[in-house]
Design an enzyme around this catalytic site. Structure first.
Site, PDB file in Angstrom:
ATOM      1  N   ASP A  93       0.882  -1.183   0.019  1.00 42.26           N
ATOM      2  CA  ASP A  93       0.173  -0.043   0.025  1.00 42.26           C
ATOM      3  C   ASP A  93       0.913   1.199   0.036  1.00 42.26           C
ATOM      4  O   ASP A  93       1.053   1.837   1.031  1.00 42.26           O
ATOM      5  CB  ASP A  93      -0.963  -0.079   1.274  1.00 42.26           C
ATOM      6  CG  ASP A  93      -1.921   0.963   0.990  1.00 42.26           C
ATOM      7  OD1 ASP A  93      -2.161   1.576   0.234  1.00 42.26           O
ATOM      8  OD2 ASP A  93      -2.470   1.158   2.367  1.00 42.26           O
ATOM      9  N   GLU A 124      -3.286  10.359  -0.139  1.00 40.74           N
ATOM     10  CA  GLU A 124      -4.207   9.396  -0.137  1.00 40.74           C
ATOM     11  C   GLU A 124      -4.578   8.986   1.366  1.00 40.74           C
ATOM     12  O   GLU A 124      -5.604   8.777   1.717  1.00 40.74           O
ATOM     13  CB  GLU A 124      -3.930   8.295  -1.036  1.00 40.74           C
ATOM     14  CG  GLU A 124      -5.521   7.440  -1.224  1.00 40.74           C
ATOM     15  CD  GLU A 124      -5.655   6.211  -0.246  1.00 40.74           C
ATOM     16  OE1 GLU A 124      -6.621   5.772  -0.168  1.00 40.74           O
ATOM     17  OE2 GLU A 124      -4.571   6.256   0.449  1.00 40.74           O
ATOM     18  N   GLU A 125      -3.648   8.807   2.058  1.00 42.06           N
ATOM     19  CA  GLU A 125      -3.754   8.078   3.539  1.00 42.06           C
ATOM     20  C   GLU A 125      -4.253   9.201   4.631  1.00 42.06           C
ATOM     21  O   GLU A 125      -4.646   8.743   5.481  1.00 42.06           O
ATOM     22  CB  GLU A 125      -2.378   7.746   4.060  1.00 42.06           C
ATOM     23  CG  GLU A 125      -1.817   6.678   3.241  1.00 42.06           C
ATOM     24  CD  GLU A 125      -2.521   5.223   3.326  1.00 42.06           C
ATOM     25  OE1 GLU A 125      -3.794   5.523   3.966  1.00 42.06           O
ATOM     26  OE2 GLU A 125      -2.241   4.110   2.909  1.00 42.06           O
TER      27      GLU A 125
HETATM   28 ZN   LIG Z   1      -3.659   2.758  -0.368  1.00 42.51          ZN
END
Ligand SMILES: [Zn+2]
Length: 342
Positions: A93, A124-125
């Site tokens: 990820d 994104e996180e």
């Molecule tokens: Zn991700």
């Protein structure tokens, strides 16, 4: 560099959210070389000072964009590998995904294919800052293939999320004389008892919407009528939220205040012929793109169950498969697009 070496090189550049610059520069240099060699162009798309997305495109028309994120969650830990896996922060990820996407693009370019791009975003996180920024400057892409760990299955949908804070106010009094006070806790309990039983929709694909009363607190002492109380509730959405919101408002009326904290819609995604499918419960950058980079798809190597853990890893076999799968998806979507034209 093969897909394993590239995955490890990317894992070893720490890029926890807000510190993506070094990884971004590494990726920009890599894609700029590929752009120079195969007649494409690469750019840094600034999100805020020292934070940028990296975008590269080959061919005048952009049919398919492969996309995933550069940032990871903390804490950083470096890569290692054994026979079956590459381990390290971001292995699944999503640095293994970036590596698989780059290798897929390289293979297609060598084969003379064009009409696709690669968009690697920051944030994104945390808050999808990079995806929101990219959504402001679309490039005419028709399909967006987002990479998150799905064990190389195409996600047909993902549940959404709806979160509320519930607050009740009352009036303190001696508990021997409740008629002189007004219990916030009693009002909260009554409202939560109704909230717990509001009807929740079930979707054929995504399954049941679920509700969790995750926290509850309030009051001062056993012999004091409580003047304040609150709770946090979270609902996993499988469709439109209007009915749930109306039912919550009815349960709250005259007893508690509801404050909506977050709403992320449930997503339905399309299939690509010949690729196995799944359904995921987590959320992604896809809602933040708002459709501006084309019809979304979601697929990537690795398992979400080890993402964000200290056991984060990606199976080498799935990395190799992903390089093939991304090529296949690009070819099929380019094909679909040209059929629609003629
Ligand atoms: Zn991700």
């Amino acid at each position: 560099m093969d897909v394993f070496e590239l995955t490890r090189a990317l894992v070893d550049i720490e890029s926890i959210t807000n510190n993506e610059e070094r990884a971004g520069n590494y990726l920009y240099d890599h894609l700029a070389r590929l752009a120079a060699r195969f007649g494409g162009r690469a750019e840094r798309m600034e999100v805020e000072p020292r934070r940028f997305n990296v975008f590269a495109q080959w061919g005048e028309r952009l049919t398919v964009t492969l996309s995933t994120h550069i940032d990871t969650v903390p804490p950083f830990f470096a890569s290692r590998e054994d026979g079956a896996h590459i381990w390290g922060r971001g292995a699944c990820d999503s640095k293994g995904i970036i590596a698989a996407m780059i290798k897929a693009v390289e293979a297609l370019l060598e084969a003379g294919e064009r009409g696709f791009g690669l968009l690697l975003v920051v944030g994104e996180e945390r808050d999808s800052a990079g995806a929101y920024r990219a959504a402001q400057t679309p490039r005419g892409s028709r399909y967006l293939v987002t990479g998150e760990p799905t064990e190389n299955k195409l996600a047909l949908g993902s549940k959404g999320a709806l979160r509320y804070e519930v607050a009740a106010a009352g009036k303190m009094a001696h508990s021997a004389y409740p008629e002189l006070g007004d219990s916030a806790i009693h009002k909260l309990i009554a409202a939560l008892a109704d909230i717990e039983h509001i009807p929740l929709p079930v979707d054929r694909l995504l399954g049941a919407s679920t509700l969790n009363i995750g926290t509850i607190s309030g009051g001062r002492a056993p012999n004091v009528i409580a003047d304040e109380a609150h709770a946090d509730i979270m609902i996993r959405l499988v469709g439109k939220s209007g009915g749930i919101k109306r039912a919550l408002a009815r349960a709250a009326k005259g007893r508690v205040e509801l404050r909506q904290v977050i709403e992320i819609p449930a997503l339905r995604l399309n299939a690509v012929e010949g690729i196995p499918t799944t359904v995921v419960a987590y959320t992604t950058d896809i809602p933040a793109f708002g459709g501006q980079w084309g019809e979304p798809f979601l697929i990537g190597p690795g398992s979400i169950h080890v993402a964000h853990t200290l056991e984060e890893r990606v199976p080498k076999q799935q990395l190799i498969e992903a390089v093939e799968i991304y090529q296949r998806i690009i070819r099929q979507l380019c094909n679909r697009e040209s059929k629609q034209e003629y």
